[in-house]
Write an enzyme that holds these catalytic residues in place. Structure first.
Site: not given
Ligand code: GRF
Length: 215
Positions: A65, A141, A90, A109, A145, A14
């Site tokens: 995270r 958001t 990912m 997606h 997905d 992409n």
């Protein structure tokens, strides 16, 4: 010229589609950087070969995270991008990170959302027996997905398809719609109204919003 920053994790097809669109004059943006969370992502070399700055922010360097997202945000903000495109990136992002870039960060997606969020979309589509599969570009958001949908392309499922053959045709469709969506966002043509997105483009340009890729 608006500044585009692209996040990748893998092969970067992409990313290549976006670079090709820019080269062809169909995507009037400045690609300021490509950032990967994986140092071995093949897309990094493709970007570097095109003269685009690359950075790696390894998620394995950060136990939490939030720490990874803070490091990623610092790397992104150094380029002050107008548009951030997740292209095969990912990682699940924290709410704080997503909100920081809400309205200017989009994702592609490989399914017709809201069907099949998450992973293994092609096999799950086959398992459910759907006749029409495809891909979606949406605003990012906090819910994975699930952001407002900008553009989708439909791909016919064939009787002899397996996850690999289906993935190939969906990926071709991805490469058609992602440059469109990035351009529309960069040109200020997208207007969010709740979960819906209104696209201010001539009817001719809006025509391929549903792309039947059967060949
Ligand atoms: C694509 O299907 C993308 O939608 C998904 O990962 C796949 C690989 O993308 N998230 P790329 O070739 O790295 O752009």
């Amino acid at each position: 010229m608006k500044k585009l920053l692209i996040l990748i994790s893998g092969q970067g097809s992409n990313l290549e589609a976006l670079m090709a669109a820019r080269q062809a004059g169909d995507l009037p943006v400045d690609i300021v950087a490509v950032i990967s969370n994986r140092p071995q992502a093949a897309g990094l070399e493709k970007a570097a070969a095109a003269g685009i700055e690359t950075r790696v922010v390894k998620h394995t360097d950060y136990p939490e995270r939030e720490q990874f997202d803070a490091a990623l945000a610092a790397a992104i903000d150094a380029y002050a991008p107008d548009v951030i495109a997740l292209a095969g990136f990912m990682r699940i992002l924290t709410d704080g990170f997503v909100r920081r870039y809400e309205g200017r960060m989009i994702n592609i997606h490989p399914s017709l959302l809201p069907s099949f969020p998450g992973l293994n979309t092609h096999q799950r589509a086959l398992d459910e027996g759907v006749r029409i599969h495809g891909c979606t570009v949406h605003f990012v958001t906090p819910q994975l997905d699930h952001g407002p949908i900008i553009v989708q392309a439909a791909v016919q499922v064939r009787d002899d398809d397996d996850a690999q053959t289906l993935a190939v045709r969906v990926l071709q469709a991805e490469h058609r719609i992602y440059p469109l969506a990035v351009r529309w966002l960069a040109e200020g043509r997208l207007h969010r109204e709740g979960q819906r997105v209104k696209i201010n483009v001539p009817i001719r340009e809006a025509a391929p919003l549903i792309v039947p890729v059967s060949g």
